[in-house]
Design a protein around this motif. Structure first.
Motif, mmCIF file in Angstrom:
data_model
loop_
_atom_site.group_PDB
_atom_site.id
_atom_site.type_symbol
_atom_site.label_atom_id
_atom_site.label_comp_id
_atom_site.label_asym_id
_atom_site.label_seq_id
_atom_site.Cartn_x
_atom_site.Cartn_y
_atom_site.Cartn_z
ATOM 1 N N VAL A 1 0.839 -1.198 0.000
ATOM 2 C CA VAL A 1 0.000 0.000 0.000
ATOM 3 C C VAL A 1 0.878 1.254 0.000
ATOM 4 N N ILE A 2 1.936 1.231 0.789
ATOM 5 C CA ILE A 2 2.833 2.396 0.836
ATOM 6 C C ILE A 2 3.461 2.640 -0.543
ATOM 7 N N ILE A 3 3.965 1.575 -1.154
ATOM 8 C CA ILE A 3 4.590 1.718 -2.480
ATOM 9 C C ILE A 3 3.574 2.248 -3.500
ATOM 10 N N SER A 4 2.366 1.685 -3.465
ATOM 11 C CA SER A 4 1.345 2.107 -4.423
ATOM 12 C C SER A 4 0.931 3.555 -4.203
ATOM 13 N N LEU A 5 0.808 3.933 -2.931
ATOM 14 C CA LEU A 5 0.419 5.316 -2.650
ATOM 15 C C LEU A 5 1.510 6.272 -3.121
ATOM 16 N N PHE A 6 2.752 5.904 -2.869
ATOM 17 C CA PHE A 6 3.907 6.691 -3.323
ATOM 18 C C PHE A 6 3.794 6.941 -4.833
ATOM 19 N N ASN A 7 3.568 5.865 -5.592
ATOM 20 C CA ASN A 7 3.430 6.036 -7.036
ATOM 21 C C ASN A 7 2.108 6.690 -7.403
ATOM 22 N N GLY A 8 1.093 6.475 -6.582
ATOM 23 C CA GLY A 8 -0.204 7.109 -6.816
ATOM 24 C C GLY A 8 -0.061 8.625 -6.809
ATOM 25 N N PHE A 9 0.602 9.147 -5.782
ATOM 26 C CA PHE A 9 0.775 10.602 -5.700
ATOM 27 C C PHE A 9 1.660 11.120 -6.830
ATOM 28 N N LEU A 10 2.713 10.350 -7.138
ATOM 29 C CA LEU A 10 3.604 10.757 -8.227
ATOM 30 C C LEU A 10 2.845 10.903 -9.545
ATOM 31 N N PHE A 11 2.105 9.852 -9.911
ATOM 32 C CA PHE A 11 1.435 9.879 -11.211
ATOM 33 C C PHE A 11 0.164 10.725 -11.187
ATOM 34 N N ILE B 1 -7.069 12.904 -8.237
ATOM 35 C CA ILE B 1 -7.639 12.234 -7.048
ATOM 36 C C ILE B 1 -7.984 10.782 -7.370
ATOM 37 N N SER B 2 -8.588 10.550 -8.554
ATOM 38 C CA SER B 2 -8.989 9.170 -8.855
ATOM 39 C C SER B 2 -7.767 8.282 -9.094
ATOM 40 N N MET B 3 -6.660 8.874 -9.564
ATOM 41 C CA MET B 3 -5.418 8.100 -9.703
ATOM 42 C C MET B 3 -4.926 7.631 -8.329
ATOM 43 N N VAL B 4 -4.956 8.513 -7.348
ATOM 44 C CA VAL B 4 -4.526 8.126 -5.995
ATOM 45 C C VAL B 4 -5.427 7.017 -5.453
ATOM 46 N N ILE B 5 -6.742 7.223 -5.613
ATOM 47 C CA ILE B 5 -7.695 6.211 -5.104
ATOM 48 C C ILE B 5 -7.440 4.863 -5.787
ATOM 49 N N ASN B 6 -7.281 4.873 -7.106
ATOM 50 C CA ASN B 6 -7.158 3.600 -7.820
ATOM 51 C C ASN B 6 -5.814 2.920 -7.558
ATOM 52 N N LEU B 7 -4.746 3.680 -7.454
ATOM 53 C CA LEU B 7 -3.461 3.034 -7.158
ATOM 54 C C LEU B 7 -3.411 2.528 -5.721
ATOM 55 N N PHE B 8 -4.111 3.226 -4.826
ATOM 56 C CA PHE B 8 -4.218 2.692 -3.461
ATOM 57 C C PHE B 8 -4.933 1.343 -3.487
ATOM 58 N N SER B 9 -6.070 1.274 -4.188
ATOM 59 C CA SER B 9 -6.811 0.005 -4.191
ATOM 60 C C SER B 9 -6.049 -1.070 -4.963
ATOM 61 N N ALA B 10 -5.265 -0.664 -5.969
ATOM 62 C CA ALA B 10 -4.435 -1.630 -6.700
ATOM 63 C C ALA B 10 -3.436 -2.289 -5.755
ATOM 64 N N GLY B 11 -2.749 -1.478 -4.953
ATOM 65 C CA GLY B 11 -1.757 -2.011 -4.011
ATOM 66 C C GLY B 11 -2.413 -2.873 -2.952
ATOM 67 N N PHE B 12 -3.542 -2.370 -2.420
ATOM 68 C CA PHE B 12 -4.216 -3.098 -1.351
ATOM 69 C C PHE B 12 -4.739 -4.445 -1.854
ATOM 70 N N PHE B 13 -5.533 -4.413 -2.940
ATOM 71 C CA PHE B 13 -6.126 -5.664 -3.424
ATOM 72 C C PHE B 13 -5.100 -6.580 -4.103
#
Lengths: 455, 455
Positions: A366-376, A399-411
């Motif tokens: 989740v941390i890695i995905s959020l990191f890239n979520g904010f970047l992209f 905003i939707s990029m952050v949400i989706n990359l968070f859920s990508a990392g989590f799921f």
């Protein structure tokens, strides 16, 4: 080996090899190389292949056939007489023999029974025993041929027996002498490299105890656990024992080698929505049918994503830029999720993470995905703004990029961990579940936010 | 091994193991199990880990450290004195020793040099030699410790030497005696299982020639070719020779085992856009940065697909159903393409197909894809018709499904084959190229056909 160019060269090579083998002099072609060429001949000209098969001596054929793929093994009773197949089977190690009979029986049970009926009672019993194990059980991978010695036997006597077994070509790949009690109970194994330096007049009981290793596996143990033992402990072979700890066989490193490659192929294929067994078929219809299964499931999930988009048709109607940008969020989520999923599945398979590390793994991903979520989010936000000259559109997609990359990392981490917990292969089906999540979350968050913020 | 529950249990287990080891009696814990627990201790409490490391005898530490991941090896000079690291290194097999020094040097070149300077001149030379090979060369995987014998030596004399080497714990995993000329030129190898049955008064020259196997690999050969030799010929170990055919080392099956798993991990990760080396780092920042690279490339290709959609914005404006349905065609193409790509990459890696089979492979994949293309064209055509009550919309999506699945099959096979031909790893980057193709073709064909047929 050099690549042979055409049909004539291949035929010539194989004929010469058979001649040389019969003469018995300086025959140093590995059966694998013969199998490869024979396979090519089979593809180029089936008739010539059949007629050549009839000429290969059984002993040599036994070695070649072990190296052949399943679809060649299963059709072999149609190529040569069942008497010859029986003869070939009797020259094989028991694990190879039982696999051959199993493959034949999958295509033609009757042919398999005919061949079995032509074997020695002893050979037949061993093959039937090995084939009675489940696919995933250690017993189905073992061979019964091994060098077993008894504790009070002199080393010299045992080695004379080994010599005889070697001369009869009964035994290959001997790494250990397996020590047993008189009733067959397994005591331990001693490496040949240890044994070879001792005085032959000693008995096995005289040997220093630390030279005797007690690694063994139950015949019912899952083969993936046996693989782990080989990998972790760098084993060359392992003794297989039955429920009463009686020695019943052994598995050698080359078999494990094949299992690893098969397991890795299965994992890779499963993640891509492909069935590994089906891909080994010769028939394109069977391969295609199997791939269609996963494509069909993908179609259902793609339609689900479309239904989500359909919820927002009026939003899209009033701002077509949304239709232009919406695949970006879903695609990035799918990719980030696949990264997480693949790493998680692989590290679980390699034993690097287990269910007890679940929390840590999920947190990391989740941390890695959020990191890239904010970047992209920043990158695509700026691009969308510059492209369509709408600052708020940039905000929505960010905003939707952050949400989706968070859920990508989590799921991506949670799905395989949960599947593993419920003892389902985490590689099978997880990609489809994941992309459904990232598509739905991606489209829903982007179009939903757009409806709220932009309209 | 049973799972140890908490910090105290792990510490207790490790302390007890060290005590038992020092006593030297009945020590039968495998270094792998110690490494696992030590790794857990390191995670739970770094101070306790460091203080425990200082207590582990060098000989035992040498065995444990081989089983540790790169990030633990590279930080070891920060945990124990460089004198102790040097001592540990000197107790390792040369392949493990050179790997340790290499890992240390990657983090702290100076520390590596300090350790090297504290080693015997001979050990140092061997390590520097092994580390001078490129990553992919057989030489970088070999160990110099082996049992070499000369042709006119008596078996008995050689075996006495083996006994001494074993007693000094210089040699492990001895599968063969390697025969050389007086000047070190490699002649062949003879399995211990063959050697053990002969009269010890014979010389190696007296042995039957067919018992001597000539398999060897150049020290510069690509390791993946060495892996193929092990897999195809079921080898336990192979002799490594230099440019003058002098015996310089050997590679054993357990090393190959690790190479296979590493290669498979790399392949799996590459297809998912993940770097295998980076994933082994402890730092989430490094892992995330590396994943961002592939996500960045994916962003570019996703924007490219969006540009294609943008070409048809007025078409979408007049028929929003197109925006709803368009991800389906792209998604199905991506999936079918991934199936083909994965199977092609894997079968090339396993040596099941080669560049010479290119035509056959492409033809097979195109046929399978077209088969599924027509199948799903029909299904989605009917669904689109029923959903939006527009027969022609069904026709448009059906035709574009066939087009996209055709290109998925074609490019899924062609891309990896072309990459391989240009000696680029077919797993790396191929997924991104492929999904760009299937996205662009999917959106372009669907929206383009819609513009022509529906408007």
């Amino acid at each position: 080996m050099e690549e042979l160019k055409d049909f004539e060269e291949i035929k010539e090579f194989l004929f010469q090899a058979i001649e040389d083998y019969k003469k018995g002099e300086n025959f140093d072609i590995h059966p694998y190389d013969l199998a490869e060429q024979l396979l090519r001949l089979r593809e180029l000209n089936h008739e010539e292949y059949e007629s050549l098969c009839k000429k290969i001596p059984s002993e040599l054929f036994a070695e070649i056939l072990c190296e052949m793929p399943t679809y060649v093994q299963e059709e072999i009773p149609e190529v040569i007489s069942s008497k010859k197949v029986a003869n070939i089977t009797s020259k094989m190690d028991s694990d190879d023999a039982s696999e051959l009979i199993y493959n034949i029986s999958q295509k033609d049970e009757e042919a398999a029974q005919t061949i079995l009926s032509k074997l020695d009672e002893e050979d037949k019993e061993v093959i039937e025993k090995l084939n009675s194990y489940e696919d995933n059980e250690a017993g189905s991978y073992m061979q019964s041929e091994l060098f077993s010695v008894s504790l009070y036997e002199k080393i010299d006597v045992a080695l004379r027996r080994l010599k005889k077994l070697k001369e009869e070509e009964y035994l290959d790949n001997v790494f250990h002498a397996y020590l047993t009690e008189k009733d067959g109970t397994f005591i331990g194994s001693i490496g040949l490299e240890e044994l070879i330096v001792f005085d032959r007049d000693l008995t096995f009981d005289d040997l220093p105890k630390e030279k005797i290793k007690t690694y063994s596996s139950s015949h019912l143990l899952d083969i993936s656990e046996v693989v782990d033992m080989f990998t972790n402990y760098n084993l060359s072979a392992i003794a297989i024992v039955d429920d009463n700890n009686k020695l019943v066989g052994r598995i050698t490193h080359d078999d494990i080698h094949d299992v690893i490659q098969e397991q890795d192929t299965k994992q890779l294929y499963s993640l891509a929505g492909v069935n590994d067994d089906a891909e080994q078929e010769e028939s394109m219809y069977l391969i295609g049918k199997n791939r269609a299964f996963w494509l069909g499931i993908n179609l259902v999930t793609a339609i689900l994503a479309s239904v989500v988009i359909g919820l927002f048709d009026s939003t899209i109607q009033s701002l077509v830029a949304l239709a232009v940008l919406m695949p970006i969020v879903a695609s990035m989520g799918g990719n980030a999720g696949t990264q997480t999923l693949t790493v998680t599945v692989r590290q679980m398979a390699l034993g690097d993470i287990s269910y007890t590390d679940a929390k840590k793994t999920i947190k990391k991903e989740v941390i890695i995905s959020l990191f890239n979520g904010f970047l992209f989010a920043f990158v695509i936000g700026v691009i969308a703004f510059l492209w369509f000259k709408m600052p708020l559109l940039g905000v929505v997609i960010a905003i939707s990029m952050v949400i989706n990359l968070f859920s990508a990392g989590f799921f991506g981490a949670v799905i395989p961990i949960l599947l593993e917990k419920f003892e389902i292969d985490p590689a099978i089906g997880s990609t489809v579940i994941l992309t459904t999540v990232t598509d739905v979350v991606g489209f829903f968050s982007f179009l939903g936010l757009a409806t709220i913020i932009l309209l």
